[in-house]
Design a protein around this motif. Structure first.
Motif, short mmCIF file in Angstrom:
data_model
loop_
_atom_site.label_atom_id
_atom_site.label_comp_id
_atom_site.label_asym_id
_atom_site.label_seq_id
_atom_site.Cartn_x
_atom_site.Cartn_y
_atom_site.Cartn_z
N LEU A 37 30.39 34.44 43.22
CA LEU A 37 28.98 34.50 42.79
C LEU A 37 28.73 35.68 41.85
N GLY A 38 29.34 36.82 42.13
CA GLY A 38 29.17 37.99 41.28
C GLY A 38 29.76 37.77 39.90
N GLY A 39 30.96 37.23 39.83
CA GLY A 39 31.59 36.96 38.55
C GLY A 39 30.83 35.91 37.74
N LEU A 40 30.37 34.88 38.42
CA LEU A 40 29.59 33.85 37.74
C LEU A 40 28.28 34.43 37.20
N GLY A 41 27.64 35.25 38.00
CA GLY A 41 26.39 35.86 37.56
C GLY A 41 26.57 36.78 36.37
N LEU A 48 24.32 34.31 28.28
CA LEU A 48 22.93 33.99 27.91
C LEU A 48 22.30 35.08 27.06
N ALA A 49 22.74 36.33 27.27
CA ALA A 49 22.17 37.43 26.52
C ALA A 49 22.80 37.57 25.13
N VAL A 53 31.38 33.99 23.97
CA VAL A 53 32.10 33.26 25.01
C VAL A 53 33.25 34.09 25.58
N ARG A 54 34.11 34.60 24.71
CA ARG A 54 35.30 35.31 25.18
C ARG A 54 34.93 36.56 25.98
N ARG A 55 34.01 37.35 25.49
CA ARG A 55 33.61 38.56 26.20
C ARG A 55 32.91 38.21 27.51
N SER A 56 32.12 37.16 27.51
CA SER A 56 31.45 36.73 28.75
C SER A 56 32.46 36.30 29.79
#
Length: 117
Positions: A37-41, A48-49, A53-56
């Motif tokens: 959950l933490g990694g997904l968040g 979204l900010a 993609v790669r950095r996210s």
């Protein structure tokens, strides 16, 4: 006494089978769920900010590891502290039973008659 080759083969499990038995390891299931959950968040929030993609993805994986390890160590610390407190209470109960009614009982009140002797 040495174990025979057959006994060692029976007692060893494949790595994948051991990994699937995560519910037997204290704190592991909870830590992995919080880590996911933490990694997904973190990953989704960063995407979204910034729309990178790669950095996210990298931040999501890092968030997973940090959250998992943080929850793991916190849970293990609390379990160790709880086991220590349980040992202390067990020792106190054992001493209470052992010394109850004797002159070493700390809860026993001394009377004037006992003080004079």
């Amino acid at each position: 006494m040495m174990a025979t080759e057959e006994e060692t083969k029976v007692s060893k499990k494949p790595f994948l089978q051991e990994m699937l038995e995560i519910h037997k390891i204290p704190c592991a299931r909870q830590s992995f769920l919080y880590g996911i959950l933490g990694g997904l968040g973190v990953g989704l929030g960063h995407f979204l900010a910034t729309s990178r993609v790669r950095r996210s993805y990298n931040l999501g994986v890092g968030g997973f590891f940090v959250t998992t390890l943080g929850c793991w160590f916190y849970c293990r610390y609390n379990n160790a502290k709880l086991r220590f407190q349980q040992r202390m209470v067990q020792e106190a109960i054992k001493n209470k039973i052992l010394f109850e009614g004797t002159e070493f009982d700390p809860t026993r009140k001394e009377t004037n008659h006992e003080k004079s002797h």
